[in-house]
Scaffold this motif. Structure first.
Motif, mmCIF file in Angstrom:
data_model
loop_
_atom_site.group_PDB
_atom_site.id
_atom_site.type_symbol
_atom_site.label_atom_id
_atom_site.label_comp_id
_atom_site.label_asym_id
_atom_site.label_seq_id
_atom_site.Cartn_x
_atom_site.Cartn_y
_atom_site.Cartn_z
ATOM 1 N N GLU A 615 0.737 -1.200 0.131
ATOM 2 C CA GLU A 615 -0.015 -0.204 0.059
ATOM 3 C C GLU A 615 0.896 1.132 -0.056
ATOM 4 N N HIS A 616 2.131 1.127 0.214
ATOM 5 C CA HIS A 616 3.122 2.444 0.114
ATOM 6 C C HIS A 616 3.955 2.361 -1.063
ATOM 7 N N ASN A 617 3.400 2.989 -2.230
ATOM 8 C CA ASN A 617 4.343 3.115 -3.406
ATOM 9 C C ASN A 617 5.459 3.684 -3.343
ATOM 10 N N MET A 618 5.638 4.864 -2.661
ATOM 11 C CA MET A 618 6.802 5.606 -2.195
ATOM 12 C C MET A 618 7.807 4.776 -1.875
ATOM 13 N N LEU A 619 7.544 3.955 -0.822
ATOM 14 C CA LEU A 619 8.526 2.912 -0.201
ATOM 15 C C LEU A 619 8.873 1.906 -1.180
ATOM 16 N N ARG A 620 8.220 1.503 -1.956
ATOM 17 C CA ARG A 620 8.370 0.562 -3.105
ATOM 18 C C ARG A 620 9.253 1.181 -4.193
ATOM 19 N N CYS A 621 9.172 2.422 -4.352
ATOM 20 C CA CYS A 621 10.324 3.263 -5.023
ATOM 21 C C CYS A 621 11.499 3.133 -4.552
ATOM 22 N N ALA A 622 11.725 3.318 -3.371
ATOM 23 C CA ALA A 622 12.981 3.412 -2.586
ATOM 24 C C ALA A 622 13.382 1.830 -2.740
ATOM 25 N N ILE A 623 12.499 0.874 -2.632
ATOM 26 C CA ILE A 623 13.165 -0.547 -2.864
ATOM 27 C C ILE A 623 13.674 -0.575 -4.249
ATOM 28 N N LEU A 624 13.144 -0.297 -5.183
ATOM 29 C CA LEU A 624 13.620 -0.225 -6.577
ATOM 30 C C LEU A 624 14.799 0.461 -6.656
ATOM 31 N N THR A 625 15.124 1.537 -6.075
ATOM 32 C CA THR A 625 16.178 2.305 -6.079
ATOM 33 C C THR A 625 17.387 1.542 -5.707
ATOM 34 N N THR A 626 17.180 0.883 -4.231
ATOM 35 C CA THR A 626 18.159 0.104 -3.680
ATOM 36 C C THR A 626 18.410 -1.291 -4.411
ATOM 37 N N LEU A 627 17.440 -1.759 -5.235
ATOM 38 C CA LEU A 627 17.937 -2.855 -5.995
ATOM 39 C C LEU A 627 18.593 -2.610 -7.215
ATOM 40 N N ILE A 628 18.471 -1.369 -7.767
ATOM 41 C CA ILE A 628 19.376 -0.931 -8.993
ATOM 42 C C ILE A 628 20.834 -0.916 -8.347
ATOM 43 N N HIS A 629 21.122 -0.364 -7.224
ATOM 44 C CA HIS A 629 22.549 -0.247 -6.776
ATOM 45 C C HIS A 629 22.924 -1.721 -6.391
ATOM 46 N N LEU A 630 22.201 -2.526 -5.859
ATOM 47 C CA LEU A 630 22.367 -3.961 -5.266
ATOM 48 C C LEU A 630 22.646 -4.682 -6.653
ATOM 49 N N VAL A 631 22.082 -4.520 -7.653
ATOM 50 C CA VAL A 631 22.412 -5.373 -9.017
ATOM 51 C C VAL A 631 23.695 -4.959 -9.462
ATOM 52 N N GLN A 632 23.879 -3.498 -9.543
ATOM 53 C CA GLN A 632 25.094 -3.057 -10.192
ATOM 54 C C GLN A 632 26.487 -3.437 -9.283
ATOM 55 N N GLY A 633 26.160 -3.674 -8.098
ATOM 56 C CA GLY A 633 27.142 -4.053 -6.970
ATOM 57 C C GLY A 633 27.337 -5.477 -7.171
#
Length: 975
Positions: A615-633
């Protein structure tokens, strides 16, 4: 629509439209929709909502339908527009009586009258304003209030019009009624002030309501009704009088007592006074000049002296501070560096400011801001204890933050300190000096004072750059304070780590970073949650800083990452989780591959957090950002995340799913980095591409990322990808090419070019429908150089790497152009040679030379006719790619690649992705990087010579310019 017969029917349908039963409601709404365009319908609605005996809900609905009808059908040019006769009747009916007993309906009627006024006043409705003026004079309380309410909404609407002709009409209106509006306001204000001590709360509230409405009218007239208001005595008289009226109303707050309704209205009126001043200053800074002195005296006395004690309230203080800030910062009041270049008005305003802001005044303001307004309040300390996450959200800018006192005081401090830093720097340094050494944990007031001073030093960091030896202060004062672990010292631990964060990008020696990282590790284990969250914020500022060095940070990485992850698990508020995730993302981004040993716990936790945040799309956006950096790492190891990662990408980029509105941009970025770091294609990764077609249809701002994703699939697994999706993709591209921008066309064609490069056999077949479009663009001489360059790049790939397909394409185009194949080929070569300068990329220039040379050897008369052009392009290509070996004096092709070299990556560079490696392997198969242009030219010329014989070849060479031949011979020495 006959009024008498229709009223009963419309009333019945409106009654049904107020029903909670959808079976009754829906048909009624449909019927009302059909009547919207019927002549006479709005006259019936007027009769219904002005009949006070009818049901309130029915009347309310009638007003709303009438109001919506004005928006849709009142303009003359609107489809199904109301007739002029009916509009005339309606206008007269709307202002016949101002006696609506229900407040909400009265407001709606006032708004709809204002809507009509916006379109018709004064030309088609000249009687509106005179009628309102007469109506606000009547003695009947209800009629007077409703007329005044309408007067306000009409004035507000007319003031908002922006066309020059409309502005002129409003100026004329304001000039005509301003004197009356002032008299009306003074009358109601005096009545209120007389009644306020009478004890008759109903009468006080009634007169206060009229005062508020008449002041709202005056605000619009004063701010928007005059081009040069300072030349109007009535306007300036009203503005000068505001300060005395404000004092009277502030004193009234003592008399109002505990009546919440009356106090609320009184405070709204006081705030409205300040809004008049702020709006006037914003719109007419030079007209405000005579008010600068009084405004500053008034605001400073009520905010920074004992005058305001007991009668001011938070919102009023905020408004006064905003008034001071706007005067201090106003560019109209700031002279040029060369005073002679400034206008007299600017110099006058500046002189008044300088006369007011004397050393004693500035010192007192600074000290009061720090020692009074910066102090943490009992309410804030209680919130810290009871709701630590709520406290941190408020402190870092929650929804109510921008309206509260603390941020306003901090902004005022920053602005005044910046404007008068030479005066105020010694004052703040003296305050710092008195607070050296540790503070007694039993003295809460001393702790809060130090917290406030440290806050000021952090806010003024840039201004104090030359005055504070922060490195010494950090070692000798701040670091020891961070080591005081007493619970009552936690406000200072939090403030000190915040303060360091403010200075980190201003003045902080790199050598001290390990000491800071040690302190951060300790504070991330602090017993207080607020301290830990603030420490995480400073950590983010530290790793984001320009002088961040990975080698200094790595010894603390494991500890910090573990503690940040524990903090992420512990916090419960959505905003706090987003904040901590953002810090984790920044750390991962900065250390990149070095994060791999420590992310196991985070990788296991993110799926759970994703599920919890449905129910918290902005938190999901933060998770997506984290995943982006995680995949790059993680690089290729990110494949282990696919069971979680791919469904997340699937959901985020599916435009049929509501969350895509929030998640799409980050979801596409995650999709892209997943492809770039994927070691191989998987069925699931291939299947996600089903989401792409609707994305391409939207022609949105995300198209560029979409094209990168398509390229990613081509580089990853061209055969499987093209066999599965090329047909649909080609259809989408054909549609896009019809309507897209030049830049968009280039992006589409680059995808095709990459497909041809990666897969020379399958690529042309799969994108066959687009190639005639490219061929036609070349033949017709595409006028945009960047598009033409891409056309030639695409055609170069086909000609060089799939000769048979090029022949069939040439045959197809010859039929379309109704020309001979040889003639069409000659035209293409001629255009290619003519537009070679459109190509700026060395790779494409070499490709063109190789492609045209591949037509040799040939006895075709057309190709021989274009031989000179082909040689010209070839020599140009040689100039582009040949470099001289200084040792041997011979030339070599600088684009040749013989083996795969692992590039050396410096600390500041990101390591190559899997896609980078794929591109490198692809380059080893690409003729541009594997075929020596020098060798290729020699072989082709030799073959042509053998075909034609020495004499025929010599005749052919004579068609080439002698200078070009000389250059060619120099390049071919040694063959």
């Amino acid at each position: 629509m006959d009024l008498n017969s229709a009223s009963t029917v419309v009333l019945q349908v409106l009654t049904q439209a107020t029903s909670q039963d959808t079976a009754v409601l829906k048909p009624a709404e449909e019927q009302l929709k059909q009547w919207e365009t019927q002549p006479g319908f709005y006259s019936v609605l007027l009769n219904i909502f002005t009949n006070h005996t009818l049901d309130i809900n029915v009347r309310w609905l009638a007003v709303l339908y009438f109001k919506n009808g004005i928006d849709r059908y009142w303009r003359r040019v609107a489809p199904h527009a109301l007739s002029e006769e009916e509009k005339s009747t309606l206008r007269a009916g709307l202002i016949t009586n101002f006696n609506e007993p229900i407040n909400q309906i009265a407001t709606q009627i006032a708004v709809l009258i204002a809507k009509v006024a916006r379109l018709d006043c004064p030309r088609q409705w000249p009687e509106l304003i005179p009628t309102l003026i007469e109506s606000v004079k009547v003695q009947d309380d209800l009629r007077q209030h409703r007329a005044l309410l309408t007067f306000y909404h009409v004035t507000k609407t007319l003031a908002s019009k922006r066309l020059a002709a409309d502005r002129k009409l409003f100026y004329d209106l304001a000039s005509g009624i301003y004197n009356f509006a002032c008299s009306l306001w003074n009358h109601h204000t005096d009545t209120f002030l007389q009644q306020v001590s009478s004890g008759n709360e109903a009468a006080v509230l009634s007169s206060l309501e009229r005062t508020l409405l008449s002041l709202k009218v005056l605000r619009k007239l004063t701010v928007n009704g005059f081009v040069e208001p300072h030349k109007n005595m009535e306007v300036m008289g009203f503005l000068h009088g505001i300060f005395d009226r404000l004092k009277q109303f502030l004193e009234c707050s003592r008399s109002v007592g505990t009546n919440n309704v009356c106090r609320d209205r009184l405070e709204k009126t006081i705030i409205l006074f300040t809004k008049v001043l702020l709006d006037f200053l914003d719109q007419h800074p030079f007209s405000f000049t005579p008010l600068i002195q009084r405004s500053l005296e008034f605001s400073v006395s009520y905010v920074f002296t004992e005058v305001g004690e007991g009668i001011t309230f938070e919102r009023f203080i905020v408004q006064c501070m905003n008034l001071i800030k706007m005067i201090v910062k106003n560019y109209a009041y700031k002279p040029s560096k060369n005073f002679e270049d400034s206008s007299p008005e600017t110099l006058e305003a500046h002189k008044i400011k300088m006369a007011f802001f004397t050393y004693p005044t500035l010192t007192e303001i600074c000290r009061r801001l720090v020692s009074h307004y910066f102090l943490l309040t009992e309410e804030e300390l209680t919130m810290w204890e009871e709701d630590p996450e709520g406290f941190t959200v408020e402190e870092t800018g929650g929804d109510s933050w921008k309206y509260s006192l603390r941020p306003c005081t901090e902004v005022l401090f920053i602005d005044i300190f910046h404007e008068y830093n030479q005066t105020l720097t010694p004052v703040l340094l003296e305050m710092m000096q008195t607070l050296q050494g540790p503070t007694n944990v039993e003295d809460m007031n001393a702790l809060l004072i130090k917290d406030a001073v440290y806050n000021a030093v952090g806010l003024a960091a840039y201004e104090l750059f030359d005055s504070v030896d922060f490195d010494q202060w950090f070692k000798n004062q701040l670091l020891p304070e961070l080591q005081v672990i007493h619970n009552r010292y936690k406000p200072l631990r939090r403030r000190v780590i915040w303060l360091i964060g403010q200075w980190i990008s201003v003045k902080f020696k790199s050598d001290l970073r390990p000491m800071l990282y040690e302190a951060i590790c300790n504070l991330l284990q602090d017993q207080d949650l607020v301290v830990r969250i603030e420490t995480a914020t400073t950590l983010k500022l530290t790793v984001d800083d320009f002088e961040f060095r990975t080698d200094q940070f790595l010894p603390y990485l494991e500890t910090m990452f573990t503690l940040l992850f524990q903090l992420l698990q512990q916090v419960t508020e959505c905003d706090t989780k987003m904040h901590v995730l953002h810090v984790l993302s920044c750390v991962i981004e900065r250390v990149n591959m070095q994060i791999r040993p420590y992310v196991g716990c985070l990788v296991q936790y993110l799926p759970l957090l994703w599920k919890q945040s449905e129910e918290h799309n902005m938190l999901r956006c933060a998770i997506l950002t984290t995943l982006i950096h995680l995949v790059q790492g993680l690089g290729a190891d990110s494949k282990n995340l696919y069971p979680f990662l791919l469904p997340v990408i699937q959901l985020s980029t599916d435009v049929s799913q509501p969350p895509h509105v929030y998640l799409l941009e980050d979801g596409l970025e995650l999709w892209l980095v997943t492809l770039e770091n994927s070691p191989c294609i998987t069925p699931e990764l291939l299947r996600i591409f089903q989401n792409m077609s609707p994305l391409l249809e939207r022609s949105s701002e995300n198209l560029r990322t979409c094209f990168k994703i398509i390229n990613g699939y081509i580089f990853l697994s061209s055969t499987e990808f093209l066999q599965t999706y090329a047909v649909g993709l080609c259809q989408s591209f054909c549609e896009l090419l019809k309507e897209i921008t030049t830049e968009g066309q280039v992006q589409v064609l680059k995808v095709v070019e990459n497909a041809l490069k990666v897969n020379p056999v399958l690529g042309p077949q799969m994108f066959q429908p687009i190639l005639p479009y490219v061929f036609r663009g070349i033949i017709e001489g595409e006028r945009y150089p960047v598009v033409m360059s891409t056309y030639l790049g695409v055609m170069g790939r086909v000609l060089l790497q799939n000769t048979s397909f090029f022949s069939s394409l040439l045959n197809e185009m010859a039929h379309k152009f109704n020309q001979e194949m040889d003639q069409l080929l000659g035209n293409m070569i001629e255009m290619w040679v003519d537009r070679m300068d459109n190509i700026t990329q060395p790779e494409r220039r070499k490709l063109s030379a190789l492609a045209l040379l591949s037509l040799l050897p040939s006895d075709n008369s057309v190709i021989q006719d274009k031989f000179c052009g082909i040689i010209n392009i070839s020599v140009e290509g040689l100039h582009d790619v040949m470099t001289e070996d200084p040792e041997t004096g011979t030339y070599k092709d600088c684009m040749l690649m013989s083996h795969l070299e692992e590039p050396k990556v410096t600390e500041d560079e990101e390591p190559p992705t899997e896609q980078d490696k794929r591109k490198k392997i692809l380059a080893l198969k690409d003729p541009v990087h594997t075929v020596s242009l020098q060798q290729f030219i020699y072989e082709k010329l030799k073959a042509q010579q053998e075909l034609l014989g020495e004499q025929g070849f010599q005749s052919l060479m004579e068609t080439v310019d002698t200078e070009i031949v000389t250059q060619l011979q120099e390049f071919l020495q040694g063959f």
